[in-house]
Design an enzyme around this catalytic site. Sequence first.
Site, mmCIF file in Angstrom:
data_model
loop_
_atom_site.group_PDB
_atom_site.id
_atom_site.type_symbol
_atom_site.label_atom_id
_atom_site.label_comp_id
_atom_site.label_asym_id
_atom_site.label_seq_id
_atom_site.Cartn_x
_atom_site.Cartn_y
_atom_site.Cartn_z
ATOM 1 N N CYS A 16 69.726 -61.411 87.533
ATOM 2 C CA CYS A 16 70.380 -60.727 88.648
ATOM 3 C C CYS A 16 70.954 -59.412 88.150
ATOM 4 C CB CYS A 16 71.504 -61.592 89.230
ATOM 5 S SG CYS A 16 70.979 -63.193 89.872
ATOM 6 N N GLY A 42 66.457 -58.337 90.601
ATOM 7 C CA GLY A 42 66.517 -59.388 91.612
ATOM 8 C C GLY A 42 66.032 -58.870 92.940
ATOM 9 N N ASN A 117 76.062 -62.285 87.102
ATOM 10 C CA ASN A 117 74.748 -62.284 86.472
ATOM 11 C C ASN A 117 74.796 -63.259 85.304
ATOM 12 O OD1 ASN A 117 73.115 -60.000 84.185
ATOM 13 N ND2 ASN A 117 72.224 -61.719 85.268
ATOM 14 N N GLY A 118 73.944 -64.273 85.345
ATOM 15 C CA GLY A 118 73.914 -65.252 84.264
ATOM 16 C C GLY A 118 73.763 -66.655 84.801
ATOM 17 N N TYR A 258 61.621 -56.821 78.138
ATOM 18 C CA TYR A 258 61.098 -56.786 79.502
ATOM 19 C C TYR A 258 62.124 -56.510 80.588
ATOM 20 C CZ TYR A 258 59.082 -58.578 83.878
ATOM 21 O OH TYR A 258 58.671 -58.708 85.172
#
Length: 486
Positions: A16, A42, A117-118, A258
Site C-alpha cells: 500500500c 495499490g 502500509n504493512g 520492484y
Amino acid sequence: MFTTNPFDDDKLREECGVFGVSRTETASAIVALGLHALQHRGQEAAGITSWDGHEFHTHRAMGHVAGNFDRDEVIRALPGGSACGHVRYSTTGETSLRNVQPLYAELNSGGFAIAHNGNISNAMKLRRELIRRGSIFQSTSDTEVIIHLVATSSYRTLLDKFIDALKQIEGAYSLIVMTPEGMIACRDPLGIRPLVMGQLGDSTIFASETVAFDVVGADYVRTIDPGELVIVTNEGEIRSHRPFGETNARPCIFEHVYFSRPDSIVDGSSVYSVRKAIGAQLAIENPVEADYVIPVPDSGVPAAIGYAQESNIPFELGIIRSHYIGRTFIQPGDKVRHLGVKLKHNANRALIEGKRIVLIDDSIVRGTTSLKIVQMMREAGAAEVHMRIASPPTKHSCFYGVDTPERTKLLAHKLDIGGMQDFIHADSLAFISIDGLYKALGEAKRADIRPQYCDACFTGDYPTTLTDQDDVVVKNQLELLAERVV
C-alpha cells in the site's frame, strides 16, 4: 465477468501507499496529487481524511485515485489544513469499502484517523483478545486492531496510548495518524516498510516514497528512522520520539528490486541506479552470448540497461507494452483470455526474428508470466531465449504487507532452477545470487547474523515472530493429529 490481466496475477503485489500533509491551505488536494504518484503501490482503493480544526471529513472509494479524487466537489468536501491518504492493495482483509483506509474512529480523546502500509503478523490473536474484552470491529483489516488497542489502553495521554498499542503489535508498519492535536508518522522498529518526510513551505509532508514529494513540489528532508515516531503539532512544532530504543534496521530489500518507482530515493539510494547495478551484477554472475538484451516491461528496464552495459550486448525493446490497458478487461472465454495477453505486451517481431535474446525481469513468482513471455518470443521467431532474473529465487511467502501466493504456489519452492527453466521453456535461466544482490546495494555481502535487509522472500529468514502464522501451523498439526487418533 471481469478478471485480472494475465500479466498481473504473477507479480508480488505492491502492498500500500500512504501520504500525509499538515498545516497547509489545500491539504486534501495535495494528498490527492501525492496518492497519484503512489498509485503503483495499490490499485484496489483509495481514501483521504481531512481535519478542518473542528471535525474530520473522509472520502473513500474503490478504484484508482483518478476518477475518485480529481473532481472539485470531492476535494471541496474535504476541507482543512491537514489531511492523510491511502492507496490500497489488500494483504489482510477482504476487498470491500469497509476496509478502505484511512480508517476513522471517535475515541475518548477525540477523532482518530489512521493510514497503514504493512501487515501486523499477530493481528488475528490480538483481534480475538479484543473481541473477548468487548471490542466491536467494523472491518476485517488488521489496521483496525491498532485503533482498538489505543482505545482500550489504560495510559493517560493519547501519545502514551498509541505507543502502548505499538508495543503490542508484531510485523511491519508505516503509519500516518491524524488526531485533533496534530499528525503522527511512524515506522516499525525494523523499518521494514518505508516512510519519508518532506517539506513544502511551512508544511510537513510524509509519504511512502520520495517520488510523491517531486509531484507536489516538496523537498525531501529525511527518512523516518526505524522505530521512530515524528509528531507535528497544529502549531507546527516537530518532535521525535524513539520508544523502542536502539533498533537493528531490516528494511524490505524488494523495494529496491520492484516495489518502489525507479525515480524514488530509498534508504538514501536512487532506485534506478540500484536496479542498473543489479543488472550489471547479474551480467557478471550469469553471462551468455546473445544478440540483444530485452527487458520485460516495465519492471525489467533498469536492470536490463545495467546488464546490457556490463555485457556489451545491445539493449533493445523487443517487447512493446500498451499503456492504455488497465488491470482488468472482459474475457468471456479461455481462447479470448489467451489472446488478451497481447493487449498488454506484444513482441517486436522485426527485431527478434532469428536473434538470440536475453530477457531480463525482476522476479519469477508463479512462473506463468515468464512462460507466456518466452512463448511469445518463440512465436516471434527468436533463435534462442535466455532468461535472467534481477533477484534471487522467490521461495518463501511474505507476511509483512506484500501479497505473495502461498509458498506451495511459488515456482522456486516447487522446482530447482533446472526445473524452472524447463517449465518456462527457456534455453537457459539464471538468477542473481543473494550476495550479488547485496553487492549491488553497496554491501560487501549479506551478513550471516542480522542481515542488512529483510530478504525473507528469498531466504526464509523472517526478522520477527509470526504469531498468527505459527498459530495456523499448530492448529493444522492438531487437526491432523486428531484425524489420526480417530
